[in-house]
Design an enzyme around this catalytic site. Structure first.
Site, PDB file in Angstrom:
ATOM      1  N   TRP A 353       3.557  14.528 -16.211  1.00  0.00           N
ATOM      2  CA  TRP A 353       3.909  15.245 -17.434  1.00  0.00           C
ATOM      3  C   TRP A 353       3.189  14.643 -18.641  1.00  0.00           C
ATOM      4  O   TRP A 353       3.197  15.220 -19.726  1.00  0.00           O
ATOM      5  CB  TRP A 353       5.422  15.197 -17.658  1.00  0.00           C
ATOM      6  CG  TRP A 353       5.958  13.847 -18.067  1.00  0.00           C
ATOM      7  CD1 TRP A 353       5.698  12.636 -17.483  1.00  0.00           C
ATOM      8  CD2 TRP A 353       6.839  13.569 -19.163  1.00  0.00           C
ATOM      9  NE1 TRP A 353       6.372  11.627 -18.137  1.00  0.00           N
ATOM     10  CE2 TRP A 353       7.086  12.173 -19.164  1.00  0.00           C
ATOM     11  CE3 TRP A 353       7.465  14.360 -20.126  1.00  0.00           C
ATOM     12  CZ2 TRP A 353       7.914  11.554 -20.091  1.00  0.00           C
ATOM     13  CZ3 TRP A 353       8.297  13.741 -21.051  1.00  0.00           C
ATOM     14  CH2 TRP A 353       8.512  12.351 -21.026  1.00  0.00           C
ATOM     15  N   ASP A 354       2.551  13.489 -18.430  1.00  0.00           N
ATOM     16  CA  ASP A 354       1.821  12.826 -19.514  1.00  0.00           C
ATOM     17  C   ASP A 354       0.881  13.800 -20.219  1.00  0.00           C
ATOM     18  O   ASP A 354       0.761  13.787 -21.448  1.00  0.00           O
ATOM     19  CB  ASP A 354       0.976  11.674 -18.948  1.00  0.00           C
ATOM     20  CG  ASP A 354       1.791  10.633 -18.207  1.00  0.00           C
ATOM     21  OD1 ASP A 354       2.897  10.972 -17.745  1.00  0.00           O
ATOM     22  OD2 ASP A 354       1.319   9.503 -18.068  1.00  0.00           O
ATOM     23  N   GLU A 480      13.455   6.247 -16.414  1.00  0.00           N
ATOM     24  CA  GLU A 480      13.526   6.043 -14.965  1.00  0.00           C
ATOM     25  C   GLU A 480      14.395   4.855 -14.561  1.00  0.00           C
ATOM     26  O   GLU A 480      14.434   4.483 -13.390  1.00  0.00           O
ATOM     27  CB  GLU A 480      12.113   5.889 -14.406  1.00  0.00           C
ATOM     28  CG  GLU A 480      11.305   7.169 -14.550  1.00  0.00           C
ATOM     29  CD  GLU A 480       9.846   6.999 -14.158  1.00  0.00           C
ATOM     30  OE1 GLU A 480       9.445   5.871 -13.818  1.00  0.00           O
ATOM     31  OE2 GLU A 480       9.107   7.991 -14.208  1.00  0.00           O
ATOM     32  N   LYS A 590      14.214   2.286 -19.700  1.00  0.00           N
ATOM     33  CA  LYS A 590      12.809   1.918 -19.539  1.00  0.00           C
ATOM     34  C   LYS A 590      11.981   2.429 -20.709  1.00  0.00           C
ATOM     35  O   LYS A 590      11.006   1.803 -21.121  1.00  0.00           O
ATOM     36  CB  LYS A 590      12.279   2.504 -18.223  1.00  0.00           C
ATOM     37  CG  LYS A 590      10.827   2.208 -17.924  1.00  0.00           C
ATOM     38  CD  LYS A 590      10.387   2.908 -16.638  1.00  0.00           C
ATOM     39  CE  LYS A 590       8.913   2.651 -16.338  1.00  0.00           C
ATOM     40  NZ  LYS A 590       8.435   3.440 -15.181  1.00  0.00           N
ATOM     41  N   GLN A 591      12.394   3.583 -21.243  1.00  0.00           N
ATOM     42  CA  GLN A 591      11.583   4.234 -22.273  1.00  0.00           C
ATOM     43  C   GLN A 591      12.435   5.195 -23.092  1.00  0.00           C
ATOM     44  O   GLN A 591      13.608   5.424 -22.804  1.00  0.00           O
ATOM     45  CB  GLN A 591      10.444   5.002 -21.618  1.00  0.00           C
ATOM     46  CG  GLN A 591      10.908   6.165 -20.745  1.00  0.00           C
ATOM     47  CD  GLN A 591       9.853   6.596 -19.753  1.00  0.00           C
ATOM     48  OE1 GLN A 591       9.693   5.987 -18.719  1.00  0.00           O
ATOM     49  NE2 GLN A 591       9.138   7.665 -20.074  1.00  0.00           N
TER      50      GLN A 591
END
Length: 764
Positions: A353-354, A480, A590-591
């Site tokens: 998806w980046d 994630e 994580k993000q």
């Protein structure tokens, strides 16, 4: 000049060899060549010697521990296709090597205006013979199949014999690291050499993949400048071109090496295609392609220019990031942008998806034609997405794979892979973003609408109503470290946006009498569109009244908070040191997840967003390179300007300073796109919506100013942000309306709009 220079390093650090292979790689979107030392390296030096073709792959097994229904049991992986960069230099029987003799100079330069890398070495052999070596390398943007090397040797303090051995090695393997889940676990030989022919100054190798039934050809031709004897030979699976010359002191010998790569995805006959390209290349020679490279990049920088006043280091880093995006982006319809571009084998060349969420915004604003082609890749793989949805039990709609090359799911660990249904929202968001920015209704009719409708259908099938609210169970959001949960805030926002726009696109096409054929093809009814409207309207978005924040999901706030301050530094990234289940049972991110939703979908008021931002900031590790740029954008949006700048700094130099410690595996393309967005969407506050384009810029106190250019519906505009004012210029196109600090202005050619916060004026 846009250059990244590695300063003199007299003592070469073997631990940084693979890092510089990434930073100084050459790529053009079709081929990518790691910036390896031509003479190879000693066995104990870390190196990833690789050459890649975008979209060229083999299929390898991915055995699951449990043979459950429709688990993915094989995957595609990008291949190391050939080694044409190896060159050995021998001076009077002494072989050049950085671990022998003495280094007087050792630099590398990436010239981003002329599109080449330059390595300059002054080396003294153990017996005192001193030579200067210059190696100029280029992956051509005008001739995508071409990688060139110009290898120049100058005798500095002697008269003697120089011998150059130039290799064409077709028998290669992929890199592996069994300790890193982001890398392939085993080094494998995916290509089988079918034929190798060596004649005079030319060698041709044809190889075939083990399972995907693809063929590629690498062709190499040498040309020598200077008096020398030459000889070509075949040695096993290698073609070797030998150059021997007697050189006088201060004289030089130059070898031009032309490599062409072709593959059966794009060409019916890979050998004939290589020969045809090589014939044209040799007719033009290197000087011609150097000039074409400069022209191509002059056009690129004209459209993408970002300049920061008062901070040369950050300015250089931002330019580096944008150049890497250009090197990484596919230039044809057969591929896309891999997570590591074409700079290394991290994530095996897979597309995520980046592209849609972090990379396409850059291209949509600066090169909409290239952006359209990248989105078209998703259209071309839509049937595979439909099949993927069917395998997961969905009766209608399409579900794009989490990681892929051809559109087939390549993610083996489904909780943090296939379960990330939000990729559908990313693809749909990209289509809408492209349409709002360009106004290209034809693309919507031809491709975009079908993507929007099929992704929206999937949400109707995966979600359901509970107590009057539309809910989505058992998915994974961007974070994630929290997998397989219910009502992930980000995913639900993405689904809502996707379905709302499906209804809007339907009405738009209906209004223009363009919906009938597509409705018939997709068996799309107004009843189904109404279902999407209702689901979007009734979408459940988690909210905690006590904290005044949006929980990341239904159960997130019921878990214990991970103590990041007490976690040893050596335990980061956490995914390499803790079992996934241990991570999933804690509040640790994580993000950016909910924070990312605030930037993209803007569902909540500033008070809720600010409280949520501060909450998630304390529990986010930023182990993902996609994270700090998002925290920067949202901090800027909320008026927390210093935080916005601090997070931007972490993002801008991530690869140049190797802050995550894994740039050796390849660049972080998504972070590079995010760095651009942190300036344009963060500091400058650029937003493009149905009602038009708007800007709310601020200037970080560390800078004297900044400027950038962007395209909007056929117009090219320049934005200059200074301490006391914002200047907007129309560079190309007709007049257009732009909102600055909440006030609308008509921007025309030859007229500047100058604005201060709450005060604006325009003059001729």
């Amino acid at each position: 000049m846009r250059k990244i220079i590695e300063r003199d390093k007299i003592e070469h650090n073997k631990k940084t060899t693979s890092l510089y292979e990434t930073l100084f790689h050459n790529a053009n979107g079709y081929i990518g060549i790691r910036g390896c030392l031509e003479e190879e390296v000693p066995a104990d030096w870390d190196t990833m010697r690789g050459t890649y073709i975008n979209g060229f792959y083999d299929i390898i097994p991915m055995k699951q521990a449990e043979n459950l229904c429709n688990f993915v049991e094989e995957k595609q992986t990008m291949l190391n296709v050939a080694d044409t960069q190896t060159i050995r230099l021998i001076i009077d029987n002494e072989t050049f090597s950085l671990d022998k003799g003495k280094l007087w100079k050792n630099t590398r330069t990436l010239n981003m205006e002329e599109g080449y890398t330059l390595r300059e070495v002054v080396w003294e052999s153990p017996k005192g013979k001193k030579v200067q070596i210059k190696v100029k390398r280029m992956a051509s943007f005008s001739q995508l199949t071409l990688f060139s090397m110009e290898y120049e040797v100058t005798a500095l303090n002697f008269t003697g014999n120089i011998k150059i051995e130039s290799y064409h090695i077709a028998d290669v393997t992929n890199y592996s690291n069994s300790n890193d889940p982001r890398m392939a676990a085993e080094s494998a030989r995916h290509l089988i050499l079918q034929d190798m022919i060596v004649t005079n100054d030319e060698s041709i190798a044809v190889s075939k993949t083990q399972k995907s039934n693809l063929t590629m050809c690498s062709m190499v031709v040498h040309k020598v400048q200077g008096n020398a004897s030459t000889f070509a030979k075949k040695e096993g699976n290698k073609g070797i071109y030998l150059v021997e010359a007697r050189v006088e002191e201060h004289s030089k010998l130059t070898l031009e090496k032309y490599s062409v790569f072709t593959d059966s995805i794009r060409y019916d006959n890979v050998v004939e295609a290589a020969k045809t390209d090589m014939e044209a290349i040799l007719k033009n020679r290197l000087a011609y392609y150097y000039e074409k490279q400069k022209i191509y990049l002059a056009h690129f920088w004209k459209q993408t220019e970002v300049e920061i006043y008062g901070d040369e280091g950050v300015n250089q880093a931002v330019n580096f990031n944008m150049y890497q995006l250009l090197q990484s982006a596919a230039k044809d319809c057969h591929c896309n942008i891999a997570a590591k571009g074409l700079s290394g084998e991290g994530y095996e060349g897979h597309y995520f998806w980046d592209t849609e969420m972090f990379l396409l915004p850059f291209f949509i604003l600066t090169n909409p034609d290239l952006a359209k082609m990248l989105i078209s890749y998703r259209y071309d793989t839509l049937d595979a997405a439909r099949e993927n949805a069917g395998r997961l039990g969905h009766k209608r709609g399409a579900l794009y794979p989490w990681r892929t090359i051809t559109g087939v799911e390549c993610s083996g660990y489904f909780p943090s892979g296939t379960a990330q249904y939000h990729i559908n929202g990313a693809v749909a968001y990209a289509v809408v973003n492209y349409y709002l920015t360009t106004g290209d209704l034809n693309f919507i009719v031809e491709k975009g609408a079908e993507i929007i409708f099929e992704t929206a259908r999937l949400w109707l099938d995966v979600g359901n109503y509970s107590k009057g609210k539309f809910v989505i169970h058992d998915v994974t959001g961007p974070d994630e470290y929290t997998c397989m949960i219910n009502n992930n805030y980000y995913t639900n926002c993405a689904a809502k946006y996707n379905m709302r726009w499906a209804a809007k696109i339907y009405e738009l096409l209906k209004k223009n009498a363009l919906i009938e054929k597509l409705s018939e093809t997709l068996t799309l009814t107004e009843k189904e569109i109404d279902e999407m409207k209702n689901a979007a309207h009734n979408m459940f978005l988690p909210y905690d009244e006590e904290l005044g924040i949006n929980p990341q999901d239904d159960s997130f706030l019921t878990k214990p908070i991970w103590n990041l301050e007490q976690t040893p530094k050596d335990d980061f990234p956490l995914l390499l040191h803790y079992h996934p289940l241990h991570l999933y049972r804690h509040q640790v991110c994580k993000q950016a997840d909910t924070v990312l939703a605030y930037f993209l979908f803007e569902e909540e008021d500033d008070d809720i967003m600010k409280k949520s931002y501060e909450y998630y900031e304390k529990i986010t590790t930023h182990d993902s390179s996609l994270s700090t740029c998002v925290f920067s954008i949202v901090a800027s949006k909320l008026g927390m300007h210093q935080k916005g700048y601090d997070y931007f700094g972490d993002s801008a130099k991530l690869d140049l300073e190797n802050t995550h410690g894994n740039t050796k595996d390849g660049i972080h393309t998504a972070n590079m796109g995010g760095c651009y967005m942190a300036i344009v969407n963060g500091f400058a506050g650029l937003r493009i919506k149905e009602e038009g384009v708007s800007l709310t810029p601020f200037l970080p106190k560390e800078w004297k100013g900044y400027q950038f250019e962007f395209r909007y519906q056929g117009n090219l505009m320049k934005v200059i942000v200074l301490k006391d004012e914002v200047i907007l210029k129309l560079q190309e196109g007709s007049e257009t309306w732009v909102t600055i600090y909440g006030k609308k202005y008509l921007v025309k050619q030859k007229i500047e709009v100058r604005s201060k916060k709450n005060v604006a004026s325009s003059y001729l």
